[in-house]
Enzyme design. Structure first.
Site, PDB file in Angstrom:
ATOM      1  N   LYS A 104      45.219  67.900  30.489  1.00 15.57           N
ATOM      2  CA  LYS A 104      45.955  67.633  31.750  1.00 15.57           C
ATOM      3  C   LYS A 104      46.446  66.179  31.752  1.00 15.57           C
ATOM      4  O   LYS A 104      47.590  65.894  32.106  1.00 15.57           O
ATOM      5  CB  LYS A 104      44.994  67.771  32.933  1.00 15.57           C
ATOM      6  CG  LYS A 104      44.717  69.176  33.387  1.00 15.57           C
ATOM      7  CD  LYS A 104      43.772  69.082  34.604  1.00 15.57           C
ATOM      8  CE  LYS A 104      43.720  70.351  35.406  1.00 15.57           C
ATOM      9  NZ  LYS A 104      43.194  71.491  34.711  1.00 15.57           N
ATOM     10  N   LEU A 105      45.524  65.273  31.363  1.00 13.50           N
ATOM     11  CA  LEU A 105      45.877  63.845  31.379  1.00 13.50           C
ATOM     12  C   LEU A 105      46.949  63.529  30.340  1.00 13.50           C
ATOM     13  O   LEU A 105      47.868  62.753  30.602  1.00 13.50           O
ATOM     14  CB  LEU A 105      44.621  62.991  31.144  1.00 13.50           C
ATOM     15  CG  LEU A 105      43.627  62.983  32.317  1.00 13.50           C
ATOM     16  CD1 LEU A 105      42.296  62.396  31.885  1.00 13.50           C
ATOM     17  CD2 LEU A 105      44.188  62.181  33.493  1.00 13.50           C
ATOM     18  N   ARG A 161      32.609  62.722  25.543  1.00 12.14           N
ATOM     19  CA  ARG A 161      31.455  63.154  24.759  1.00 12.14           C
ATOM     20  C   ARG A 161      30.673  64.226  25.529  1.00 12.14           C
ATOM     21  O   ARG A 161      30.746  64.287  26.763  1.00 12.14           O
ATOM     22  CB  ARG A 161      30.523  61.969  24.455  1.00 12.14           C
ATOM     23  CG  ARG A 161      29.965  61.250  25.710  1.00 12.14           C
ATOM     24  CD  ARG A 161      28.523  61.621  25.987  1.00 12.14           C
ATOM     25  NE  ARG A 161      27.950  61.038  27.169  1.00 12.14           N
ATOM     26  CZ  ARG A 161      27.896  61.635  28.349  1.00 12.14           C
ATOM     27  NH1 ARG A 161      28.443  62.827  28.524  1.00 12.14           N
ATOM     28  NH2 ARG A 161      27.304  61.053  29.386  1.00 12.14           N
ATOM     29  N   GLU A 191      31.693  64.523  34.476  1.00 11.01           N
ATOM     30  CA  GLU A 191      31.693  63.187  35.070  1.00 11.01           C
ATOM     31  C   GLU A 191      32.808  62.368  34.428  1.00 11.01           C
ATOM     32  O   GLU A 191      32.872  62.261  33.202  1.00 11.01           O
ATOM     33  CB  GLU A 191      30.359  62.467  34.844  1.00 11.01           C
ATOM     34  CG  GLU A 191      30.372  61.105  35.547  1.00 11.01           C
ATOM     35  CD  GLU A 191      29.238  60.180  35.137  1.00 11.01           C
ATOM     36  OE1 GLU A 191      28.348  59.963  35.954  1.00 11.01           O
ATOM     37  OE2 GLU A 191      29.251  59.688  33.993  1.00 11.01           O
ATOM     38  N   GLU A 222      25.827  45.853  27.988  1.00 15.01           N
ATOM     39  CA  GLU A 222      24.688  46.059  28.886  1.00 15.01           C
ATOM     40  C   GLU A 222      23.938  47.324  28.501  1.00 15.01           C
ATOM     41  O   GLU A 222      22.710  47.385  28.533  1.00 15.01           O
ATOM     42  CB  GLU A 222      25.210  46.125  30.324  1.00 15.01           C
ATOM     43  CG  GLU A 222      24.152  45.890  31.374  1.00 15.01           C
ATOM     44  CD  GLU A 222      23.461  47.160  31.793  1.00 15.01           C
ATOM     45  OE1 GLU A 222      22.422  47.075  32.449  1.00 15.01           O
ATOM     46  OE2 GLU A 222      23.949  48.264  31.443  1.00 15.01           O
TER      47      GLU A 222
HETATM   48  P1  0O2 Z   1      24.557  57.383  29.202  1.00 13.25           P
HETATM   49  O1  0O2 Z   1      23.704  57.068  28.028  1.00 13.25           O
HETATM   50  O2  0O2 Z   1      25.741  56.485  29.291  1.00 13.25           O
HETATM   51  O3  0O2 Z   1      24.941  58.813  29.301  1.00 13.25           O
HETATM   52  P2  0O2 Z   1      21.536  57.029  37.026  1.00 13.25           P
HETATM   53  O4  0O2 Z   1      20.446  57.557  37.884  1.00 13.25           O
HETATM   54  O5  0O2 Z   1      22.204  55.782  37.580  1.00 13.25           O
HETATM   55  O6  0O2 Z   1      21.175  56.893  35.580  1.00 13.25           O
HETATM   56  P3  0O2 Z   1      23.433  59.054  37.920  1.00 13.25           P
HETATM   57  O7  0O2 Z   1      22.663  59.354  39.154  1.00 13.25           O
HETATM   58  O8  0O2 Z   1      23.916  60.215  37.113  1.00 13.25           O
HETATM   59  O9  0O2 Z   1      22.638  58.119  36.914  1.00 13.25           O
HETATM   60  O10 0O2 Z   1      24.677  58.271  38.399  1.00 13.25           O
HETATM   61  P4  0O2 Z   1      25.520  57.049  37.966  1.00 13.25           P
HETATM   62  O11 0O2 Z   1      25.016  55.808  38.582  1.00 13.25           O
HETATM   63  O12 0O2 Z   1      26.904  57.482  38.343  1.00 13.25           O
HETATM   64  O13 0O2 Z   1      25.378  56.867  36.361  1.00 13.25           O
HETATM   65  C1  0O2 Z   1      25.885  57.762  35.461  1.00 13.25           C
HETATM   66  C2  0O2 Z   1      26.333  57.075  34.198  1.00 13.25           C
HETATM   67  O14 0O2 Z   1      27.087  55.898  34.521  1.00 13.25           O
HETATM   68  C3  0O2 Z   1      25.231  56.583  33.296  1.00 13.25           C
HETATM   69  O15 0O2 Z   1      24.765  57.633  32.514  1.00 13.25           O
HETATM   70  C4  0O2 Z   1      25.980  55.514  32.480  1.00 13.25           C
HETATM   71  O16 0O2 Z   1      26.850  56.086  31.530  1.00 13.25           O
HETATM   72  C5  0O2 Z   1      26.834  54.881  33.556  1.00 13.25           C
HETATM   73  N1  0O2 Z   1      26.096  53.798  34.206  1.00 13.25           N
HETATM   74  C6  0O2 Z   1      25.569  53.810  35.441  1.00 13.25           C
HETATM   75  N2  0O2 Z   1      24.967  52.658  35.720  1.00 13.25           N
HETATM   76  C7  0O2 Z   1      25.113  51.869  34.638  1.00 13.25           C
HETATM   77  C8  0O2 Z   1      24.700  50.533  34.327  1.00 13.25           C
HETATM   78  O17 0O2 Z   1      24.073  49.842  35.110  1.00 13.25           O
HETATM   79  N3  0O2 Z   1      25.049  50.066  33.087  1.00 13.25           N
HETATM   80  C9  0O2 Z   1      25.757  50.805  32.185  1.00 13.25           C
HETATM   81  N4  0O2 Z   1      26.049  50.241  31.016  1.00 13.25           N
HETATM   82  N5  0O2 Z   1      26.135  52.072  32.438  1.00 13.25           N
HETATM   83  C10 0O2 Z   1      25.825  52.596  33.659  1.00 13.25           C
HETATM   84  P5  0O2 Z   1      23.360  57.583  31.800  1.00 13.25           P
HETATM   85  O18 0O2 Z   1      22.880  58.954  31.647  1.00 13.25           O
HETATM   86  O19 0O2 Z   1      22.454  56.644  32.530  1.00 13.25           O
HETATM   87  O20 0O2 Z   1      23.636  56.960  30.412  1.00 13.25           O
END
Ligand code: 0O2
Length: 198
Positions: free
Chosen positions: A22-23, A45, A141, A156
């Site tokens: 779509k994009l 991914r 997501e 980070e």
């Molecule tokens: P990965 O390894 O990237 O897949 P949370 O409880 O915050 O872990 P939630 O509730 O799903 O996760 O919501 P949120 O805050 O939207 O975070 C989802 C994803 O956003 C994370 O997936 C990260 O990819 C990214 N993200 C969120 N907060 C941070 C942060 O502080 N630093 C970085 N670098 N990425 C962040 P995962 O599964 O944690 O990790």
């Protein structure tokens, strides 16, 4: 990967392919119309089995495929990188314009950064995939951020998963300082860009 997600891997990969296509179409259309393409690049991914299991445990859910697909929303993930902050919001608007993508959750970590300095715009969409008459819902997501925000979050993220770091507090503090410098630079770049377009 297939062993954990079993045949649902097709749904996850299908949802990513559907949104990416779509994009791609909208970007090409903008280019032929001489409009500005707000996207620099797109990555995607399916969350690794290890990372999914860790997240399920962290969130207090049983490690099951059902929970991976319904309680955690980022088994399928797309990241859209833009040059400017205004482009991020344009992409958000573009995505919300697709009638077959239902917004399930939205977090604006650009207007409301995380305490560690993390900035990005997150939207979780629900998409109905048609598998030869069988309609299946899938969550995807989408993270939309600027090049600078992406640069910061990669470093980070690296720190988060590295064990035995010598000065974690100092590094976290430095990262936070960089995050606010990056935010200022993003705003300044946007201002210069707007001046150039006047
Ligand atoms: P990965 O390894 O990237 O897949 P949370 O409880 O915050 O872990 P939630 O509730 O799903 O996760 O919501 P949120 O805050 O939207 O975070 C989802 C994803 O956003 C994370 O997936 C990260 O990819 C990214 N993200 C969120 N907060 C941070 C942060 O502080 N630093 C970085 N670098 N990425 C962040 P995962 O599964 O944690 O990790």
């Amino acid at each position: 990967m297939e062993s954990f997600y079993k045949e649902s891997i097709v749904l996850l990969e299908g949802a990513i392919a559907n949104i990416t296509a779509k994009l791609d179409i909208i970007r090409k259309y903008k280019i032929v119309k001489n409009d500005k393409d707000p996207i620099e690049y797109i990555t995607s991914r399916v969350k690794s089995e290890e990372s999914m299991k860790e997240k399920l445990v962290r969130k207090g859910f049983d490690v099951t495929l059902e929970n991976a697909l319904t309680k955690v929303y980022d088994a399928a993930g797309i990241r859209i990188i833009c040059a400017y902050i205004d482009d991020v919001y344009e992409v958000v608007k573009m995505l919300k314009g697709y009638h077959d993508l239902k917004v399930v959750m939205e977090k604006d970590y650009i207007k409301n950064p995380k305490p560690n300095g993390y900035r990005s715009y997150h939207i979780i969409f629900e998409l109905q995939l048609d598998l030869a008459g069988e309609i299946k819902p899938v969550y995807v997501e989408i993270q939309i951020r600027t090049i600078a925000m992406d640069f910061w979050s990669s470093l980070e993220h690296e720190m988060k998963y590295k064990k035995n770091i010598k000065n974690p507090e100092l590094i976290a503090e430095e990262l936070k300082r960089c995050a606010s410098e990056i935010a200022t630079t993003d705003l300044n770049m946007q201002t210069i860009k707007n001046m150039l377009n006047e």
